[in-house]
Design a protein around this motif. Structure first.
Motif, short mmCIF file in Angstrom:
data_model
loop_
_atom_site.label_atom_id
_atom_site.label_comp_id
_atom_site.label_asym_id
_atom_site.label_seq_id
_atom_site.Cartn_x
_atom_site.Cartn_y
_atom_site.Cartn_z
N VAL A 292 0.71 -1.24 -0.15
CA VAL A 292 0.02 0.04 -0.05
C VAL A 292 0.82 1.18 -0.11
N LEU A 293 1.93 1.20 0.82
CA LEU A 293 2.68 2.44 0.96
C LEU A 293 3.64 2.68 -0.10
N SER A 294 3.86 1.52 -1.06
CA SER A 294 4.76 1.93 -2.21
C SER A 294 3.99 2.63 -3.10
N PHE A 295 2.71 2.23 -3.07
CA PHE A 295 1.78 3.47 -4.26
C PHE A 295 1.14 4.56 -3.50
N PHE A 300 -1.19 6.99 5.78
CA PHE A 300 -1.42 7.28 7.26
C PHE A 300 -1.76 8.79 7.52
N ALA A 301 -1.29 9.57 6.66
CA ALA A 301 -1.71 11.01 6.74
C ALA A 301 -2.96 11.34 6.47
N LEU A 302 -3.40 10.46 5.51
CA LEU A 302 -4.81 10.67 5.02
C LEU A 302 -6.02 10.03 6.07
N HIS A 303 -5.35 9.10 6.97
CA HIS A 303 -6.02 8.36 7.92
C HIS A 303 -5.65 8.38 9.40
N PRO A 304 -5.60 9.45 9.93
CA PRO A 304 -4.80 9.83 10.98
C PRO A 304 -5.38 9.00 12.38
N ARG A 305 -6.50 8.54 12.09
CA ARG A 305 -7.06 7.59 13.17
C ARG A 305 -6.45 6.21 13.11
N ARG A 306 -6.05 5.73 12.06
CA ARG A 306 -5.39 4.57 12.07
C ARG A 306 -3.87 4.30 12.21
N ARG A 307 -3.46 3.62 13.17
CA ARG A 307 -2.16 3.40 13.58
C ARG A 307 -1.21 2.89 12.57
N MET A 308 -0.24 3.14 12.76
CA MET A 308 1.14 2.76 11.65
C MET A 308 1.37 1.50 12.23
N PRO A 309 1.15 0.41 11.27
CA PRO A 309 1.73 -1.04 11.67
C PRO A 309 3.07 -1.20 11.69
N ASN A 310 3.45 -2.34 12.46
CA ASN A 310 4.91 -2.88 12.36
C ASN A 310 5.12 -3.37 11.15
N LEU A 311 6.05 -2.80 10.14
CA LEU A 311 6.30 -3.61 8.80
C LEU A 311 7.28 -4.61 8.96
#
Length: 312
Positions: A292-295, A300-311
């Motif tokens: 997801v982050l590659s595209f 996560f800046a657009l979804h501030p209520r979602r927590r950044m997962p451990n990649l």
């Protein structure tokens, strides 16, 4: 079916007393209504459920959120919809709309911000019980919502005219149009001038659904070309409010909720990218989020209520 047995008494923070009841039945479910809580199970006995009461109480009734914001009152504005008045010692007064519904499948009270309709959605377990509404409002983290979803709030009851979102922008609303449209920076809705909250919401929903394909279609096609992840078909989710997108495998069908028409193009693109990536990685694991982050690096800046997962 055996008779109901009173197992425990729960005193809610607002002074409401609820009796926890137990009985054996053909299906396992949980509901609340008429100021009482009921737990229905296929198996088990009274001794077992007596031992489970503390865990059930903690699961169903978490402690209230502690903060400077205080609910000073609420009044009904439509069926199961309330205008909530908030007060802060230094920031003054705010108001927000709260819609309450019930879901027999839930085991706890749920609170969710609805950015599209600019309101708080509260879901009660089991049957609708207005006695639990004041308690449910104590579970809302008002301070966090004011930071991440400030558009939900107005500066005091009646201090602002109604506005609704369309394609990422706020528009003042005018009622009485022959057909819903946007003109000269105003959202005209096909609803009577004295329409209720429910009728206005339905007119707004019809307007967003009508605009779905024209707005989301080009964003979807560009994302498919960019990611080279091609679904067999795509469409619109007409029902349900808990998800903005859905990917169905092995049919390889992706669908998006009509509510995203209210959001900006960047936000809609992030939803589309999310669902298309499920065609390659179904689970929300590290590989999925790296894809997801590659595209969409700004996801996560657009979804501030979602927590950044451990990649990982």
């Amino acid at each position: 079916m055996s008779a109901e047995v009173t197992l425990h008494e729960i005193a809610l923070p607002d002074g409401t007393h609820c009796s926890v009841l137990w009985r054996r039945c053909a299906g396992a479910s949980y509901c609340c209504g008429a100021g009482r809580l009921r737990f229905f199970f296929i198996n088990g006995n009274v001794r077992f459920f007596r031992g489970m009461m503390k865990r059930i109480e903690a699961l169903s009734f978490p402690p209230e959120k502690v903060g400077p914001w205080r609910v000073t009152g609420f009044r009904p504005i439509a069926e199961k919809t309330f205008r909530i008045a908030l007060e802060h010692p230094t920031a003054g007064e705010k108001s927000v709309v709260c819609a309450v519904r019930a879901d027999a499948r839930r085991r706890s009270i749920g609170v969710q911000a609805d950015r599209t309709l600019r309101r708080i959605n509260v879901t009660l377990p089991g049957e609708y019980c207005e006695k639990l509404v004041p308690y449910a409002l104590r579970l809302v983290d008002w301070a966090s919502l004011l930071v991440t979803d400030a558009r939900l709030f107005s500066g005091g009851e009646g201090s602002e005219e109604r506005t609704l979102r369309w394609r990422g922008r706020e528009y003042p609303v005018r009622l009485g149009a022959r057909s819903s449209h946007v003109e000269d920076g105003v959202l005209h809705l096909r609803a009577a001038h004295d329409a209720s909250e429910a009728e206005i919401e339905e007119a707004y929903a019809r307007f967003l659904r009508k605009d779905f394909e024209a707005y989301v279609g080009p964003i979807h096609e560009r994302a498919v070309a960019e990611t080279n992840l091609r679904p067999s078909e795509w469409g619109m989710i007409r029902r349900g409010v808990h998800t903005l997108g859905r990917c169905t495998l092995p049919a390889r069908r992706v669908t998006y909720h009509w509510r995203i028409v209210a959001e900006s193009e960047a936000f809609v693109r992030s939803i589309v990218i999310h669902e298309l990536c499920h065609l390659k990685e179904m689970n929300h694991g590290p590989r999925f989020w790296r894809l997801v982050l590659s595209f969409c690096p700004e996801y996560f800046a657009l979804h501030p209520r979602r927590r950044m997962p451990n990649l990982g």
